[in-house]
Design an enzyme around this catalytic site. Structure first.
Site: not given
Ligand code: TRP
Length: 349
Positions: A112, A214, A217
């Protein structure tokens, strides 16, 4: 006494089929056998999504989705993280025993932070970048201490079992380490060491529609529980496939295997077998496969969607649920926090 199970979902958007099969549907079964707490991590959402216009509606969506999926507020404790101020205080206290080095080495932090700084490479020079960065791009300290906050969510409720996906394993490992460290530093046995919990054996990995990995979002490959019928059909019909098997018993490519996996979760075993056979003898038509898959997914999601819409409109019900949940969760949190304050030597005059 029943064992304590706790899990949370960040309030950053709607829940998708991956959340449903990976988490929600299992939570619904767990709530009968365990002392369950399920919460909405709105403070965690602030580490990446500080958007005052969206935050409350994101919390409300997930709350309605929890309830619509079958989590029962009479069986489980459902609450919003920020309704428990004790969490924020324990987060400050626990941080005194957490090393910035171990936080900086956490994979999710590096990912991140790189994103926030706009660094692409996976060079390990991330520390230098963070400290040396003089532009107005910065990595917020909340992101660094994300694992402390998550550990507090778990430890403040003295949870034994924490059902989370693979991507959260490292955070859980840190939680265990912090618990051990606290216990041994103060010579107490306050915090149990929580373990991951896969209710009913193997974890399910729900693939997305883009032919790769997978459902997630940030991948933009999701089927949401709240998707309208038309939207959902369109998404499934557009799912990535391949050119089709050229000869009998060809190996199955990743995109097609993904569709079979989705079928495994949503269709009957006979339907799945029928399409597998058709693949094996080269008679398969992907259009038919997708039509059937969309049908079977809708059978699961449409009733949930209707309940979500109903529940979202019932503000009185929603506020009753979170108030009751907060009351129960706070009682336990306050007790743990009081113990910690005493252990650490914080005393009132
Ligand atoms: N970090 C988790 C995620 O992104 C959400 C979370 C926050 C959580 N606190 C938790 C999960 C405590 C389990 C227990 O999925």
């Amino acid at each position: 006494m029943k064992e304590v199970v706790l899990s949370g979902i960040r309030a950053t958007g709607n829940l998708h089929l991956g959340n449903y099969f990976g988490a929600l549907s299992k939570f619904v079964r767990m709530q009968n056998d365990y002392d369950c707490l399920f919460f909405i991590a709105d403070l965690h959402a602030l580490t990446t999504h500080p958007d005052p216009k969206m935050l409350h509606s994101n919390v409300k969506n997930i709350l309605a989705e929890y309830l619509a999926a079958g989590i029962d507020p009479e069986k489980a404790t459902i609450f919003v993280q920020s309704d428990i101020p004790e969490i924020s205080e324990l987060y400050l206290l626990l941080n005194m025993h957490v090393g910035i080095g171990e936080l900086m080495r956490t994979a999710s932090f590096k990912d991140k932070a790189r994103k926030q700084l706009g660094i692409k490479s996976d060079s390990d020079d991330i520390e230098k970048e963070i400290i040396g960065n003089e532009s107005n791009k910065r990595v917020n300290a909340g992101l660094l201490t994300y694992p402390t906050l998550m550990a507090v969510d778990i430890l403040i409720q003295k949870a034994h079992k924490v059902p989370v996906g693979k991507d959260q394993e490292q955070h859980l490992e840190l939680t265990r380490r912090f618990a051990r460290r606290f216990n041994s530093f103060y010579g107490v046995e306050l915090f149990p060491e929580p373990e991951n919990f896969n209710f009913g054996g193997t974890p399910v990995k729900v693939p997305g529609l883009d032919g790769s990995g997978k459902m997630g979002k940030s991948e933009g490959n999701c089927i949401y529980l709240i998707d309208e019928e038309k939207v959902l059909r369109k998404k499934v019909m557009r799912a990535v496939t391949d050119e089709g098997p050229k000869e009998p018993n060809s190996p199955v490519s990743q995109p097609i295997q993904n569709l079979f996996t989705l079928m495994e979760l949503t269709s009957s075993p006979e339907t799945l077998q029928q399409f597998r056979d058709a693949y094996a003898d080269c008679s398969i038509r992907y259009g038919d496969l997708k039509k059937q898959l969309a049908e079977d997914i809708l059978r699961i999601t449409l009733p949930i969607r209707e309940r979500i819409l109903d529940i979202q409109n019932d503000d009185a019900y929603l506020s009753r649920v979170v108030r009751q949940g907060a009351e129960r969760a706070r009682e336990r949190a306050a007790k743990t926090l009081q113990e910690v304050r005493e252990i650490m030597g914080i005393r009132k005059f």
